[in-house]
Design a protein around this motif. Structure first.
Motif, mmCIF file in Angstrom:
data_model
loop_
_atom_site.group_PDB
_atom_site.id
_atom_site.type_symbol
_atom_site.label_atom_id
_atom_site.label_comp_id
_atom_site.label_asym_id
_atom_site.label_seq_id
_atom_site.Cartn_x
_atom_site.Cartn_y
_atom_site.Cartn_z
ATOM 1 N N GLY A 137 3.436 -0.798 -59.069
ATOM 2 C CA GLY A 137 2.709 0.265 -58.393
ATOM 3 C C GLY A 137 3.142 1.669 -58.730
ATOM 4 N N ILE A 138 4.400 1.866 -59.158
ATOM 5 C CA ILE A 138 4.946 3.213 -59.364
ATOM 6 C C ILE A 138 5.827 3.211 -60.611
ATOM 7 N N LEU A 139 5.666 4.240 -61.446
ATOM 8 C CA LEU A 139 6.580 4.440 -62.570
ATOM 9 C C LEU A 139 7.717 5.345 -62.119
ATOM 10 N N LEU A 140 8.948 4.946 -62.416
ATOM 11 C CA LEU A 140 10.134 5.742 -62.118
ATOM 12 C C LEU A 140 10.772 6.184 -63.433
ATOM 13 N N LEU A 141 10.953 7.491 -63.590
ATOM 14 C CA LEU A 141 11.554 8.055 -64.806
ATOM 15 C C LEU A 141 12.748 8.900 -64.370
ATOM 16 N N THR A 142 13.953 8.527 -64.812
ATOM 17 C CA THR A 142 15.174 9.210 -64.367
ATOM 18 C C THR A 142 15.911 9.874 -65.529
ATOM 19 N N SER A 143 15.217 10.252 -66.570
ATOM 20 C CA SER A 143 15.847 10.773 -67.783
ATOM 21 C C SER A 143 16.618 12.069 -67.535
ATOM 22 N N ARG A 144 17.675 12.245 -68.328
ATOM 23 C CA ARG A 144 18.392 13.516 -68.328
ATOM 24 C C ARG A 144 17.588 14.587 -69.059
ATOM 25 N N PHE A 145 16.898 14.180 -70.118
ATOM 26 C CA PHE A 145 16.047 15.105 -70.872
ATOM 27 C C PHE A 145 14.990 14.303 -71.602
ATOM 28 N N GLU A 146 13.862 14.935 -71.808
ATOM 29 C CA GLU A 146 12.742 14.389 -72.571
ATOM 30 C C GLU A 146 12.018 15.585 -73.174
ATOM 31 N N ALA A 147 11.112 15.309 -74.083
ATOM 32 C CA ALA A 147 10.269 16.379 -74.613
ATOM 33 C C ALA A 147 8.868 16.263 -74.027
ATOM 34 N N SER A 148 8.189 15.186 -74.370
ATOM 35 C CA SER A 148 6.842 14.927 -73.840
ATOM 36 C C SER A 148 6.727 13.425 -73.639
ATOM 37 N N PRO A 149 7.274 12.902 -72.542
ATOM 38 C CA PRO A 149 7.374 11.444 -72.393
ATOM 39 C C PRO A 149 6.021 10.746 -72.376
#
Length: 371
Positions: free
Chosen positions: A275-287
């Motif tokens: 049901g939900i996407l969880l994104l916990t990245s320290r850094f990304e550009a354009s995920p």
């Protein structure tokens, strides 16, 4: 001729924004009518294409980089002023600068999918600082020689202008990473049913950059508060063993499922059961995974990285938080409430459709090839 150099395989079915970006370039060039050749690394052995030249066989960038020196030595006299050479990572351009220098041997385009040295810092910490300083020194030479620069987010463009060189990045174009919407168009676009409101999905490479221990800590906080959540982690990578040890020691380990590396064409199925996407990245550009979640009509809870603010409408299609366990757990509960109440509405995908984004890159290829 358009040459695109990337340490990946556009015919492989791998997860990850970089792999999908390379596939997107391949599809866009194939539609464009421009003459082109992709120079990459073979990551599968089932399919070949005459428009793809494999110069190494693994995801190891150092092997690919050594192979680039051989490629430019062999092809240096074939390159002409109308050729465009598109490099991903600035140091991939050094074989061209050394062995085939000057605009009479092709125009240089460099793409930035992150800020220089961040991955290294994530792995080595303070030890990486002198190495990063040396990287920046060489990078300034590359961007000074480049005919065009592309950043995948405005945030990265501003950071690179501040940390690397102001003038080259002031004129850089911002072209976000695209994704293949066709995978998602095969399914009806419907919000998740209420029974999926507490099923969280983490999708991507298991690396220091992705900061997956934070995702585990968020789930633990939710469980501590008596919430009935589960977490599925789809991916593999250099931090997989450490993550498995962290999961094994977690009081919420019975609520966590690691399913390993998944082929890219399974992504719609993964979203269909969560049901939900969880994104916990320290850094990304354009995920890319954020766009995939929105195309799947799934709310996103994410740290404030890259260009996520460009795609998410905070409080309606997702929640953007600092990398704090309590704030992320609160946002997960708010996302669940959207799903359970039926208030979540599927966003439009027109802004990040592959054609709308990749046409900008094709236009840049055309301008460079005509001088």
């Amino acid at each position: 001729m358009i040459y695109v150099f990337y340490n990946n395989d556009p015919l492989a079915n791998d997860l990850g924004g970089g792999a999908e970006h390379f596939r997107g370039i391949f599809r866009a060039l194939a539609r464009s009518g421009l003459p082109f050749r992709l120079v990459g690394a073979r990551l599968q052995h089932e399919i070949d294409d005459p428009r793809i030249e494999y110069i190494s066989c693994s995801s190891n960038f150092f092997r690919f980089w050594l192979a680039l020196w051989r490629w430019f030595w062999s092809n240096r006299k074939k390159l002409g002023p109308c050729d465009v050479l598109h490099f991903h990572r600035n140091y991939a351009a050094w074989p061209k600068l050394v062995l085939a220098p000057g605009p009479e041997r092709g125009r240089i385009l460099v793409s930035y999918h992150n800020v220089t040295g961040r991955v290294l810092e994530g792995r080595l910490g303070r030890v990486a600082r002198p190495i990063r300083a040396l990287m920046l020194l060489f990078e300034r030479r590359v961007v000074g020689a480049a005919d065009a620069i592309v950043c995948v987010s405005e945030r990265d463009r501003r950071t690179l202008a501040r940390e690397v060189a102001e003038k080259p990045f002031a004129r850089a174009e911002v072209v976000p990473a695209a994704f293949d919407a066709r995978l998602f168009e095969r399914r009806p676009r419907r919000p998740p049913p209420p029974d999926l409101a507490r099923k969280l999905l983490v999708l991507g490479r298991i690396s220091p950059q992705k900061n997956l221990p934070l995702a585990v800590a968020v789930l633990e906080r939710l469980i501590e508060e008596g919430e009935d959540y589960t977490l599925t982690i789809a991916g593999d990578g250099e931090e997989a063993r450490a993550l498995l040890r962290r999961i094994a020691a977690s009081p919420a380990r019975d609520r966590i499922r690691w399913i390993g590396r998944q082929p890219h064409d399974r992504v719609p199925d993964l979203f269909a059961t969560h049901g939900i996407l969880l994104l916990t990245s320290r850094f990304e550009a354009s995920p890319t995974v954020v766009k995939e979640a929105l195309a799947s009509c799934r709310p996103v809870v994410t740290t404030d990285v890259g260009d996520v603010g460009l795609w998410l409408e905070h409080g309606r299609t997702g929640f953007i938080c600092p990398p704090d366990v309590e704030r992320l757990a609160r946002a997960v509960r708010a996302a669940s409430a959207l799903v359970e109440s039926g208030a979540y509405r599927c966003p439009s995908c027109a802004a990040f459709a592959e054609g709308a984004i990749m046409d900008r890159l094709i236009a840049l290829y055309r301008r460079l090839s005509t001088g």
